[in-house]
Design a protein around this motif. Structure first.
Motif, PDB file in Angstrom:
ATOM      1  N   PRO A 686     111.319  43.925  52.089  1.00 39.87           N
ATOM      2  CA  PRO A 686     110.729  45.008  51.598  1.00 39.87           C
ATOM      3  C   PRO A 686     109.159  45.227  51.301  1.00 39.87           C
ATOM      4  N   GLN A 687     108.581  44.023  51.467  1.00 43.59           N
ATOM      5  CA  GLN A 687     107.220  43.444  51.488  1.00 43.59           C
ATOM      6  C   GLN A 687     106.613  44.256  52.637  1.00 43.59           C
ATOM      7  N   PHE A 688     107.134  43.822  54.115  1.00 39.07           N
ATOM      8  CA  PHE A 688     106.938  43.763  55.220  1.00 39.07           C
ATOM      9  C   PHE A 688     106.757  45.790  55.609  1.00 39.07           C
ATOM     10  N   VAL A 689     108.061  46.435  54.969  1.00 37.48           N
ATOM     11  CA  VAL A 689     108.050  48.087  55.872  1.00 37.48           C
ATOM     12  C   VAL A 689     107.093  48.499  54.193  1.00 37.48           C
ATOM     13  N   ASP A 690     106.960  48.320  53.183  1.00 36.15           N
ATOM     14  CA  ASP A 690     105.926  48.689  52.773  1.00 36.15           C
ATOM     15  C   ASP A 690     104.194  48.626  52.814  1.00 36.15           C
ATOM     16  N   PHE A 691     103.777  47.546  53.247  1.00 36.98           N
ATOM     17  CA  PHE A 691     102.634  46.454  54.277  1.00 36.98           C
ATOM     18  C   PHE A 691     102.444  47.598  55.252  1.00 36.98           C
ATOM     19  N   LEU A 692     103.562  48.045  56.306  1.00 39.89           N
ATOM     20  CA  LEU A 692     103.451  48.442  57.455  1.00 39.89           C
ATOM     21  C   LEU A 692     102.964  50.239  57.101  1.00 39.89           C
ATOM     22  N   ARG A 693     103.528  50.341  56.177  1.00 40.67           N
ATOM     23  CA  ARG A 693     103.832  51.981  55.384  1.00 40.67           C
ATOM     24  C   ARG A 693     102.290  51.665  55.467  1.00 40.67           C
ATOM     25  N   ASP A 694     101.432  51.184  54.495  1.00 45.01           N
ATOM     26  CA  ASP A 694     100.054  51.436  54.016  1.00 45.01           C
ATOM     27  C   ASP A 694      99.267  51.411  55.228  1.00 45.01           C
ATOM     28  N   ILE A 695      99.776  51.015  55.979  1.00 42.59           N
ATOM     29  CA  ILE A 695      99.120  50.498  56.827  1.00 42.59           C
ATOM     30  C   ILE A 695      98.667  51.636  57.999  1.00 42.59           C
ATOM     31  N   THR A 696     100.224  52.412  58.292  1.00 45.04           N
ATOM     32  CA  THR A 696     100.366  53.646  59.286  1.00 45.04           C
ATOM     33  C   THR A 696      99.640  54.758  58.468  1.00 45.04           C
ATOM     34  N   SER A 697      99.599  55.316  56.896  1.00 43.94           N
ATOM     35  CA  SER A 697      98.845  56.192  56.536  1.00 43.94           C
ATOM     36  C   SER A 697      97.718  55.852  56.563  1.00 43.94           C
ATOM     37  N   SER A 698      97.249  54.607  56.596  1.00 36.83           N
ATOM     38  CA  SER A 698      95.574  54.342  56.670  1.00 36.83           C
ATOM     39  C   SER A 698      95.133  55.319  58.572  1.00 36.83           C
ATOM     40  N   ILE A 699      95.704  54.494  59.198  1.00 37.78           N
ATOM     41  CA  ILE A 699      95.860  55.132  60.300  1.00 37.78           C
ATOM     42  C   ILE A 699      95.996  56.777  60.976  1.00 37.78           C
ATOM     43  N   ILE A 700      97.132  57.055  60.302  1.00 39.88           N
ATOM     44  CA  ILE A 700      97.330  58.263  60.172  1.00 39.88           C
ATOM     45  C   ILE A 700      96.225  59.444  59.907  1.00 39.88           C
ATOM     46  N   ILE A 701      95.072  59.312  59.079  1.00 41.33           N
ATOM     47  CA  ILE A 701      94.303  59.978  57.704  1.00 41.33           C
ATOM     48  C   ILE A 701      92.735  59.398  59.890  1.00 41.33           C
ATOM     49  N   GLU A 702      93.407  58.421  59.896  1.00 42.46           N
ATOM     50  CA  GLU A 702      91.959  57.446  60.556  1.00 42.46           C
ATOM     51  C   GLU A 702      91.338  58.817  61.926  1.00 42.46           C
ATOM     52  N   HIS A 703      93.166  59.372  63.099  1.00 42.42           N
ATOM     53  CA  HIS A 703      93.074  59.389  63.885  1.00 42.42           C
ATOM     54  C   HIS A 703      93.808  60.929  63.761  1.00 42.42           C
ATOM     55  N   PRO A 704      93.499  61.653  62.821  1.00 46.04           N
ATOM     56  CA  PRO A 704      93.724  62.846  63.221  1.00 46.04           C
ATOM     57  C   PRO A 704      93.759  64.026  64.292  1.00 46.04           C
ATOM     58  N   GLU A 705      93.355  63.152  65.552  1.00 40.22           N
ATOM     59  CA  GLU A 705      93.239  63.745  67.509  1.00 40.22           C
ATOM     60  C   GLU A 705      94.993  63.388  67.978  1.00 40.22           C
ATOM     61  N   SER A 706      95.181  62.388  66.999  1.00 47.06           N
ATOM     62  CA  SER A 706      96.874  61.994  67.625  1.00 47.06           C
ATOM     63  C   SER A 706      98.056  61.976  66.781  1.00 47.06           C
ATOM     64  N   ASN A 707      98.911  62.512  67.058  1.00 53.73           N
ATOM     65  CA  ASN A 707     100.435  63.031  66.835  1.00 53.73           C
ATOM     66  C   ASN A 707     101.316  61.499  66.113  1.00 53.73           C
ATOM     67  N   ILE A 708     100.734  60.845  65.041  1.00 50.54           N
ATOM     68  CA  ILE A 708     101.388  60.271  64.621  1.00 50.54           C
ATOM     69  C   ILE A 708     102.332  60.134  63.420  1.00 50.54           C
ATOM     70  N   ASP A 709     103.694  60.197  63.730  1.00 48.57           N
ATOM     71  CA  ASP A 709     105.229  59.990  62.389  1.00 48.57           C
ATOM     72  C   ASP A 709     105.660  58.342  62.284  1.00 48.57           C
ATOM     73  N   TYR A 710     106.081  58.294  60.827  1.00 50.91           N
ATOM     74  CA  TYR A 710     106.559  57.446  60.645  1.00 50.91           C
ATOM     75  C   TYR A 710     107.257  56.876  60.215  1.00 50.91           C
ATOM     76  N   TYR A 711     108.535  56.384  60.695  1.00 53.19           N
ATOM     77  CA  TYR A 711     110.226  56.738  59.699  1.00 53.19           C
ATOM     78  C   TYR A 711     110.217  55.448  59.746  1.00 53.19           C
ATOM     79  N   GLU A 712     111.483  55.116  58.338  1.00 52.29           N
ATOM     80  CA  GLU A 712     111.280  54.001  58.073  1.00 52.29           C
ATOM     81  C   GLU A 712     113.230  53.749  57.615  1.00 52.29           C
TER      82      GLU A 712
END
Length: 717
Positions: A686-712
């Motif tokens: 649980p701690q790992f996927v929550d950590f990765l979720r938050d990291i991915t969220s920030s990267i998606i916002i920082e890279h709007p030119e790339s189409n980034i999707d997250y699945y859990e």
């Protein structure tokens, strides 16, 4: 077939709305019956010493002159307030009279329309305008006529009161409309996602920012991991931001419905004070809204929920909605009970009401509901799941029975009926699901361990799927029933790997407590191999459409290897050698022991175009390393005991092996390319996927030119 069963569950909800129309209360015939009955029941000097009942409507239902007065008043009121063409409205009033007196004077249920008119005609010959005001002036043993100036305000008051009931009933429609809109939008987005058409939306920066915002955990990296509220004893799972958005709007909707739209009677003819009137109106609305939530709660708690297929929301999301809608219903119920209790005390009817069966059943239902809430807290679910599950079912059954008796003669049983039918249909769908998968299947259990320590032990389950034609996609899961005498009734969800070429379905589980510990102890009493029958219910869940992306990043941590590994196996066969797609599988584990359970599946990727990175967070010691032959091509079925470890040399032949904790953000950033799409899929602790979720969220916002999707794929409820 199962799709139709799931469709039936959704259809039952909307049948509820059709049935709800039958409960319209604000009709002239009903208001006239209740208004006139209220007036004549207040008269204390009827000569009815032999009356069969002391209830409020006892005199008008059981004493003939009072009954005649009542019918005459009903006729006059209907003719005054409506045209009453062909006496249609007056004819309908007979039904309301029968309902009102059904429990007090059962014989009235058999009164025909002709007898109804004869009673009215007979009353017209003997009715009097003048009558004694109280017992001191004399008793009344003849039909009497009431002054319209007294009757009309009462009928108008009943109109206002009944109108509030109808408004409350109608307000429940907004619940279903709201969720219909939410799930319709989610279904459209899901369809576009699987059709690879969302790339056009992702060209807009605002779209990427919204996606990144909704993915992020709600509070300090907690979604699948429990958050401590008051130490370890009071813990909770927090909804995601998407779930929170849905629930926040739903809470606001409930607040608006509860706070507004009351039609207050200015004359206050039915109540002693305005405060009593408001207490009763709020109590009625809160109780109706509580009942209106029941079908939604039952639907969201069902495994066979077609909304999961339509929206791609996972079961954990619907369980989160199930819990929070249930809590909203509890608040409605508390408000209903509190307001009604205060009303009955202020009105002086508490002593009388507490003797009534419906009142006792209402108190029982409230107690059961609070017990349901207390036994559903995070600490119970986490540490005593079986206790939570079985008490939840048992208390829910008794709660529904108490609710039935509470409203048996009041109405609103349609919400209970639809919920009960939905629950039964869903349980039957589970049985059908098991039979569809071949019923009871043969399987072998293998003990995978290097040291005789339950913490370093896994159980590999190899299930023979020859009996059935299962259509299984990566990321889906089954609820497995192990036919062991001590645990055969229990079911637990497991992500599986489908080996079609070998006609096998693989499950790997870690012994902890409960059912898995029983299996572990049974294996210890054998040579490490155990034949056992298994029933599979499923598959449930969805398969993430990651194959559309240019780059695919799969994260597997701890025992969360099956889902990402199955995806990698599927992609390796689907993409071929000449694909331009980049696929990376990142495995993060304490040591190589866990890979014993998956060595055959890992070997499938040996010569494929899948980049594998393995991070060992605990450095191996010499006593924990086995021979190099531990990673050979021999299947598990040919070994007598699985007690071997994968060596580093074996791993390095097809994967990049590193020690220590990886830089998760760096790995994700390295896979982001401008104008190229990236799919990130995770499963792990649980701690790992929550950590990765938050990291991915920030990267998606920082890279709007790339189409980034997250699945859990990790789910927790």
């Amino acid at each position: 077939m199962l799709v139709y069963v799931r469709f039936l569950l959704i259809s039952l909800l909307y049948i509820t709305l059709i049935l709800a129309k039958v409960t319209k209360r604000d009709t002239l015939e009903r208001n006239s019956v209740l208004g006139c009955g209220f007036y004549f029941s207040k008269i204390q000097n009827w000569d009815d010493q032999n009356s069969l009942s002391t209830q409020f409507y006892g005199s008008v239902c059981s004493y003939r002159p009072a009954f005649q007065s009542w019918i005459s008043c009903i006729s006059d009121s209907i003719n005054q307030f409506s045209r009453n063409e062909n006496n249609v409205t007056f004819n309908s009033s007979l039904v309301e009279v029968q309902k009102t007196c059904g429990l007090i004077q059962p014989e009235i249920k058999n009164v025909t329309l002709d007898e109804y008119y004869r009673i009215l005609h007979n009353a017209s010959h003997f009715i009097r305008n003048d009558f004694p005001a109280d017992k001191n002036d004399g008793l009344i043993n003849y039909p009497i006529k009431a002054n319209n100036s007294y009757i009309n305000p009462i009928i108008i008051a009943y109109h206002n009161y009944s109108n509030n009931i109808d408004r409350s009933n109608f307000s429940v429609y907004f619940y279903y409309l709201y969720f219909f809109i939410c799930f319709f939008i989610a279904s459209i987005v899901n369809y576009l996602n699987h059709a690879n058409s969302l790339q056009y939306l992702n060209q807009w920066t605002i779209s990427c920012k919204i996606k990144g915002f909704l993915i992020k955990c709600l509070y300090k990296g907690h979604h699948t991991s429990y958050v401590n509220i008051l130490g370890d004893k009071l813990i909770a799972l927090l909804p995601s931001r998407l779930e929170t958005s849905i629930l926040t709007n739903y809470i606001i909707l409930n607040g608006i419905i509860l706070a507004f739209g009351y039609n207050v009677d200015p004359t206050n003819s039915l109540f002693r004070t305005k405060s009593q009137q408001m207490l009763r109106l709020v109590a009625d609305r809160a109780g109706i809204l509580a009942f209106g939530n029941l079908p939604i709660i039952f639907l969201f708690g069902a495994r066979n929920n077609m909304l999961m297929t339509l929206t791609d929301f996972d079961f954990a999301t619907f369980i989160s909605l199930h819990k929070w809608v249930g809590r909203i219903m509890i608040l409605h119920s508390i408000l209903h009970s509190s307001c009604y209790l205060c009303y009955s005390i202020l009105a002086g009817s508490f002593k009388f009401s507490e003797l009534e069966l419906y009142y006792k059943c209402g108190i029982l239902a409230m107690i059961l509901l609070l017990l349901l809430f207390c036994l559903s807290l995070g600490y119970i679910r986490k540490n005593h799941y079986e206790l939570f599950l079985y008490t939840h079912i048992a208390l829910a059954v008794v709660f529904m029975a108490a609710c039935w008796k509470h409203v048996e003669n009041l109405g609103w049983k349609n919400w209970l009926i639809i919920s009960i039918v939905m629950w039964i249909v869903e349980r039957l769908a589970r049985v059908y699901n098991i039979l569809k998968n071949g019923g009871v299947l043969n399987s072998k259990l293998y003990l995978v361990q290097v040291r005789h320590d339950i913490n370093d032990t896994l159980i590999r389950v190899s299930i023979n799927r020859k009996k059935c034609n299962m259509h299984l996609r990566p990321g889906q899961y089954y609820f497995a029933y192990f036919m062991h005498p001590l645990i055969f009734w229990q079911s637990h969800p497991f992500t599986v790997i489908d080996l079609k070429e070998k006609n096998k379905i693989i499950i790997v589980l870690k012994p902890k407590g409960g059912a898995s510990k029983v299996l572990y102890e049974s294996l210890l009493r054998t040579t490490g191999i155990l034949d056992i029958k298994v029933a599979l219910e499923g598959p449930y869940g969805h398969s993430a459409p990651i194959h559309h992306s240019d780059n695919i990043l799969l994260f597997a941590a701890g025992t969360g290897i099956p889902g990402p590994l199955f995806h990698a196996m599927d992609l390796s066969s689907r993409l071929g050698e000449h694909s331009n797609k980049k696929v990376k599988l990142v495995i993060i584990i304490r040591d190589s022991v866990i890979l014993n359970a998956f060595r055959d599946e890992l070997l499938i990727l040996r010569n494929k175009s899948i980049l594998i990175e393995i991070y060992l967070t605990r450095k191996p010691s010499s006593k924990h390393v086995a021979s190099r032959n531990s990673l050979d091509l021999s299947p598990y079925e040919n070994t007598s005991l699985i007690a071997r470890a994968v060596t580093l040399e074996d791993l390095k032949t097809f994967a990049e092996v590193s020690f220590g904790r990886p830089n998760i953000a760096g790995i994700v950033e390295s896979c982001v390319e401008p104008k190229k799409s990236l799919s990130i899929l995770s499963c792990g602790a649980p701690q790992f996927v929550d950590f990765l979720r938050d990291i991915t969220s920030s990267i998606i916002i920082e890279h709007p030119e790339s189409n980034i999707d997250y699945y859990e794929e990790f789910q927790r409820w």
